[in-house]
Design an enzyme around this catalytic site. Sequence first.
Site, short mmCIF file in Angstrom:
data_model
loop_
_atom_site.label_atom_id
_atom_site.label_comp_id
_atom_site.label_asym_id
_atom_site.label_seq_id
_atom_site.Cartn_x
_atom_site.Cartn_y
_atom_site.Cartn_z
CG ASP A 181 11.48 6.30 1.67
OD1 ASP A 181 12.29 5.88 0.82
OD2 ASP A 181 10.65 5.55 2.26
CE LYS A 239 8.89 3.89 6.06
NZ LYS A 239 9.57 4.80 5.10
CG ASP A 298 7.90 4.79 -0.03
OD1 ASP A 298 8.94 4.14 0.11
OD2 ASP A 298 6.91 4.36 -0.68
CG ASN A 299 7.47 2.88 2.78
OD1 ASN A 299 8.42 3.68 2.84
ND2 ASN A 299 7.51 1.80 2.01
CD GLU A 337 10.30 -0.55 -0.95
OE1 GLU A 337 9.22 0.01 -1.19
OE2 GLU A 337 10.93 -0.31 0.08
#
Length: 214
Positions: free
Chosen positions: A141, A144, A169-170, A199
Amino acid sequence: TRSTRPQRMLKAVQKNATKGNPQSVISAIDYFCKNSEWAMNVGDEKGSILDSVVTEVNPSTVLELGTYCGYSTVRIARLLSPGTKLITLEFNPAYATVARQIIAYAGLQDKVTLVEGSSADLIPQIKERFGITTFDFIFLDHWKDRYLPDIKLFEECGLLRKGSVLLADNVICPGAPEYLEYVRNSPRYESRYYPAHLEYTKAEDGLEKSVFLG
Ligand SMILES: C[S@@+](CC[C@H](N)C(=O)[O-])C[C@H]1O[C@@H](n2cnc3c(N)ncnc32)[C@H](O)[C@@H]1O
Ligand SMILES: O=C(c1ccccc1)c1ccc(O)c(O)c1[N+](=O)[O-]
Ligand SMILES: [Mg+2]
């Protein structure tokens, strides 16, 4: 001088959560992010998916890349078996300072080793510094563009074993396209996408779970 968003988040935890109660810390941060200021925690919707994967894996060795204020650190640490510790990496010292206080407020400091530094520098040191052979669970996380180079680093450093679970994540927003392409097309991983939302917003996002096949 004006406080920072992490400092205001810490104040909200100290005001609204109960010391030693991880769930109240999680709820206080989510309330702050929904009602006062958006912040880049994994959040409650994706956090519940994180919880279910951690519970399913029941890991003995855990690594988190990107601590920020410690929200996901608290989510993971509260679910670990007694005696299990997680290592979390954070290269921003101001964020690390807030995270240590939020993790301690939740009463989880004995289950967390927060290491200040960059993943590129620290990943190759983990075996010798922490006596870890391989990780059962890794939560990605951080920035990226580091997901792909760091998963390759895990392979090169022999930190993965057959069955190691990586949760990223993401993968949609902000997105990690090169990482997705790699784990979805490599014969060395079995991947699955968990759809959700960025989120505290309605934007599409999700988590990618990848199991290392050895
Ligand atoms: C999205 S925030 C982490 C949020 C946290 N996992 C949560 O859900 O509560 C990303 C964090 O990763 C840190 N970071 C980014 N790249 C990093 C790297 N290469 N090594 C260590 N920390 C990094 C940033 O400073 C930032 O605090
Ligand atoms: O990159 C951002 C970002 C980009 C622009 C503005 C604010 C945050 C972000 C957004 C949501 C996340 O869950 C997350 O982990 C990150 N991050 O920084 O790693
Ligand atoms: Mg994130």
